[in-house]
Design a protein around this motif. Structure first.
Motif, PDB file in Angstrom:
ATOM      1  N   ALA A 194      36.228  59.657  25.843  1.00  0.00           N
ATOM      2  CA  ALA A 194      36.367  59.396  27.274  1.00  0.00           C
ATOM      3  C   ALA A 194      36.983  60.575  28.013  1.00  0.00           C
ATOM      4  CB  ALA A 194      37.212  58.148  27.495  1.00  0.00           C
ATOM      5  N   LYS A 195      37.644  61.455  27.297  1.00  0.00           N
ATOM      6  CA  LYS A 195      38.285  62.615  27.939  1.00  0.00           C
ATOM      7  C   LYS A 195      38.389  63.744  26.938  1.00  0.00           C
ATOM      8  CE  LYS A 195      42.394  59.770  27.569  1.00  0.00           C
ATOM      9  NZ  LYS A 195      43.612  59.306  28.162  1.00  0.00           N
TER      10      LYS A 195
ATOM     11  N   LEU B 279      35.165  61.664  32.223  1.00  0.00           N
ATOM     12  CA  LEU B 279      34.516  60.418  31.806  1.00  0.00           C
ATOM     13  C   LEU B 279      33.000  60.506  31.987  1.00  0.00           C
ATOM     14  CD1 LEU B 279      36.665  57.484  33.248  1.00  0.00           C
ATOM     15  CD2 LEU B 279      35.784  57.620  30.934  1.00  0.00           C
TER      16      LEU B 279
ATOM     17  N   SER C 121      35.247  52.983  31.550  1.00  0.00           N
ATOM     18  CA  SER C 121      34.301  53.797  30.789  1.00  0.00           C
ATOM     19  C   SER C 121      33.385  54.506  31.779  1.00  0.00           C
ATOM     20  CB  SER C 121      33.534  52.856  29.853  1.00  0.00           C
ATOM     21  OG  SER C 121      32.483  53.513  29.221  1.00  0.00           O
ATOM     22  N   THR C 122      32.439  55.290  31.278  1.00  0.00           N
ATOM     23  CA  THR C 122      31.567  56.034  32.190  1.00  0.00           C
ATOM     24  C   THR C 122      30.614  55.105  32.948  1.00  0.00           C
ATOM     25  OG1 THR C 122      29.936  57.803  32.372  1.00  0.00           O
ATOM     26  CG2 THR C 122      29.868  56.498  30.374  1.00  0.00           C
TER      27      THR C 122
END
Lengths: 446, 359
Positions: free
Chosen positions: A161-162, A263, A36-37
């Motif tokens: 996420a993208k 991300l 994740s980020t």
């Protein structure tokens, strides 16, 4: 977080910059990873519930968490025992054991699970009591026979996420079986398209949604999953396209593989996304008719309760469910994270490499054996039940009978950004903080 | 009891005082030793249902960048909006690597003073001069693709106009003239540069402190790049000159995300330096940032392949920018625009005029 932690973060910043530049100077392209980020973002920790001391006499087991999704057009809405379900993650990104355990665990907790960008597994359908069938732009593994077996259909516009890019499956994970399922050569990096073949904009999306309704005989709910970017416009267009529900996937959403730049630099945080989505539905007069699911960084029942109070009807979990399966956990005598993936358990982001030491994000049979389906499904169910219990505890503190009765007024913000983004007063204040745009230099687009 | 670092007596502050007491300087060649708003506080709003994204593997994203077309007959054309700023204070082999690296990626090298043979061979050269009238004289002997006048605090705008006129006359109005300054009163300074006949401005944010030339007390007397770009753009808008004068941002740009955000805020190109120095192997760890860089150079081992590593870094940055642009539905990096962004903090929102995410 204490101030000493912040100083440490700052010291790490230069080290992270060095590592990033040095890797790119060898690689010559953008980097890809899972998890994740790592950006510091406004999140559920920035809002708190403020229950009254004398909350009434509701008993814990009197609090209902039952959730019905899809009453707008569908004849058979989804009836969940708890407003938390397991989001779509592909067979391919995940092992068959992981997919099976998630479906089984969700069923034990009386909730739904979702297929993902790689088609449906017979085991998944077998164990799931409520299965959401996902349709991605790639159409990998999609079959009309499987589609009609879904208890709901999710059309993926994008992922938090993208955003605006298709799925990624690195060659290491494209095994013979996965390759056959997706009609691809084995061992080759697979970059899914981002645009669906049938539609470009919201108008043709409306036609596509209607086609799905005809195929499923207007029986099951159809939801659209949208990455949180231009939330208000997108939620309104999704509602216009005839969706029963909208899933809004925030910037904190997890992934098995994404380019790092998306991300960390694309999309808005989950918390403001929920508020914008709620406002969009309110503006259309469709709040309560079109259901709203929030996802991206939901870790426990408190996060879920906050999401619901802010306007979501349910939440979806992905990363948390994976962690319940033992992601990032050293299993004595079985795993050796530092040897296998080069980092300590707790710091692994190597989902994209297929080397998952705990058998979740891998297609290697040796590794997959480390995930024992029955045991793992029990862990998923335990985790979901603990979330439900937490939501009950909070609902009861306000003297309410249903978790769906939580409202924004039950919350307050701990900092200025969150006050603006969540439309909540700062704790102890009565006024919501707003940006005074009259005195702000505005640089309108030309 | 575990004590955190004191907020004001940081290890860097202590080291700085020790060095000054020894009669030296602490040269910050990287970033100021303090927390300032960065590009990380901005996010892109990717395509959803309101616009469609471009496919990575079959739809092109243009990266070619043209700078200084305002008055020059041969503007500077580079294949990526990212170019490399070098410095005469660096050692010979690192300078060579930066020059060669800039050629490998079909971009430009920015440097002044006496050039090395590798630098004269750079594919595109932006030659830096100080804002003095005598600067115009030395130019004819060097092959260059743009001239950059570095304005200092004693530069007078009228004299700058005369100098630019002389340079242009000297080079027969073929190559563009850039004017570079630290980001202080950006709006006024951009308008002055516009009047003086510049073709582009290079605005240097708080994150840049030139290697080897300590600006002393004025080092940190500027605004962060993230605030400076919108100011420059606003000045052009007020002067009805948007698109006429190019904006080049310098300082704090390390990744493709930083560079793409700079372009969306209004820059036409960015220059990088620290990232290139790390890629080349000149700085190997953060600890080396505070060392006296003017006496160092690439050692034998790190010199081999240094130019290639610099080129690969810029390639990565350019690919990251293109990836973001496609996710926004843009087929050209120059199409990145203000409304592709939102701010994550109140400070970033105020500085850029961007809406807060969720506002």
């Amino acid at each position: 977080m204490t101030s000493s932690d912040l100083m440490n973060l700052d010291e790490q910043r230069n080290e992270r910059i060095f590592e990033d530049v040095q890797v790119k100077a060898e690689l010559g392209r953008y980097r890809i990873r899972g998890f994740s980020t790592f950006q510091r973002l406004v999140h559920f920790d920035d809002v708190v519930f403020l229950p009254p001391a004398f909350g009434g006499a509701t008993k814990l087991d009197q609090v209902s968490t039952k959730t019905i999704l899809g009453t707008r057009f569908a004849r058979d809405p989804m009836k969940l025992e708890t407003p938390v379900y397991i989001t779509g993650m592909s067979y391919g990104a995940l092992s068959k054991s992981a997919k099976t355990a998630l479906a089984k665990g969700a069923a034990k907790a009386g909730t739904a699970s979702c297929t993902g960008d790689g088609g449906m597994l017979p085991e998944e359908r077998g164990f799931a009591s409520i299965m959401i069938y996902q349709l991605n732009a790639s159409r990998y593994g999609v079959s009309p026979r499987d589609l009609v077996q879904g208890d709901a259909i999710e059309v993926v516009v994008g992922q938090g996420a993208k955003p605006a890019t298709g799925g990624l499956l690195m060659g290491q994970k494209v095994s013979e079986i996965i390759a056959e399922k997706r009609d691809l050569p084995a061992g080759i990096d697979q970059r899914s398209p981002t645009r669906h073949p049938e539609w470009m904009g919201p108008d043709d999306l409306g036609i596509f949604v209607e086609m799905l309704r005809e195929v499923t005989d207007w029986r099951v709910p159809i939801q659209l999953k949208i990455p949180a970017c231009r939330v208000k416009d997108d939620v309104k267009l999704a509602a216009k396209a005839g969706a029963d529900g909208v899933v809004i996937d925030g910037m904190q959403a997890g992934t098995g593989a994404s380019s790092e730049v998306l991300l960390d630099h694309s999309g808005i945080p989950t918390l403001p996304a929920i508020v914008l989505a709620r406002e969009a539905l309110e503006e259309l007069g469709l709040r309560g008719k079109v259901y709203l699911v929030a996802s991206g960084g939901i870790r426990n029942g408190v996060d879920a309760a906050k999401a619901i109070a802010l306007g979501a009807d349910a939440v979806a979990i992905g990363q948390a469910a994976i962690i319940a399966l033992n992601c990032n956990r050293e299993l004595p005598g079985i795993t050796d994270f530092e040897k296998e993936v080069g980092v300590k358990a707790g710091y692994c982001t190597k989902c994209h490499t297929g080397k998952c030491p705990v058998g979740i994000t891998t297609q290697n049979p040796e590794l997959e054996r480390r995930l024992v389906v029955d045991e793992a499904s029990e862990r998923v169910a335990n985790f979901l039940n603990s979330m439900t219990q937490e939501m009950r505890t909070i609902t009861r503190a306000f003297g309410r009978r249903s978790v769906q009765e939580l409202v924004p007024g039950d919350l307050a913000a701990l900092n200025l950004e969150t006050s603006v983004m969540a439309r909540l007063p700062i704790v102890g204040a009565e006024r919501v903080f707003t940006m005074d745009r009259k005195s702000t230099r505005r640089k309108e687009a030309q | 009891m575990i004590y955190p670092h004191s907020q004001i007596w940081t290890p860097e502050t202590i080291q700085d005082i020790h060095l000054r007491a020894d009669g030296g300087y602490l040269l910050s060649g990287f970033r100021p030793f303090r927390e300032i708003p960065t590009f990380d506080e901005l996010v892109f709003l990717a395509a959803g249902l309101t616009r469609f994204p471009l496919e990575g593997y079959k739809e092109k994203c243009r990266t070619k960048t043209i700078l200084g077309a305002r008055s020059s007959s041969v503007p500077l054309v580079i294949e990526t909006p990212v170019y490399i700023t070098s410095s005469g204070a660096l050692g010979k082999s690192i300078r060579g690597a930066l020059a060669e690296g800039s050629s490998l990626i079909q971009s430009a090298l920015s440097i002044g003073g006496r050039l090395l043979p590798e630098e004269t061979k750079a594919k595109r050269l932006i030659y830096e001069v100080s804002a003095e009238l005598k600067s115009a004289r030395a130019l004819s002997a060097i092959r260059m693709d743009a001239v950059q006048v570095n304005v200092s605090h004693d530069t007078n705008p009228e004299r700058l106009a005369v100098l630019i006129k002389k340079i242009k006359a000297e080079r027969e109005h073929r190559i563009p003239v850039f004017v570079s300054f630290a980001a202080g009163r950006v709006k006024d300074d951009v308008k002055a540069a516009l009047r003086s006949g510049a073709d582009a401005i290079v605005v240097r944010g708080l994150e840049t402190v030139p290697a080897g030339s300590p600006e002393g007390a004025l080092s940190f007397s500027r605004m962060p790049t993230v605030a400076a770009i919108p100011q420059a753009r606003e000045a052009l808008r007020e002067s009805k000159s948007l698109g006429e004068l190019n904006i080049i941002a310098s300082g704090g740009i390390i990744t493709g995300a930083d560079a793409a955000k700079a372009l969306a805020l209004g820059a036409d190109a960015v220059s990088i330096r620290e990232g290139a120095l790390i890629a080349a192997g000149y700085y190997r760890s953060p600890g080396e940032l505070a060392s006296d860089i003017t006496r160092r150079d690439l050692s034998g081992a790190s010199a081999s392949g240094a130019a290639e590593r610099v080129a690969k870094l810029v390639n990565s940055i350019t690919m990251e920018m293109a990836l973001l642009a496609r996710s926004l539905g843009k087929g050209d990096l120059q199409s990145l625009e203000y409304e592709d962004l939102a701010a994550l903090t109140i400070e970033a929102s105020m500085m850029t005029g961007l809406r807060l995410a969720g506002e």
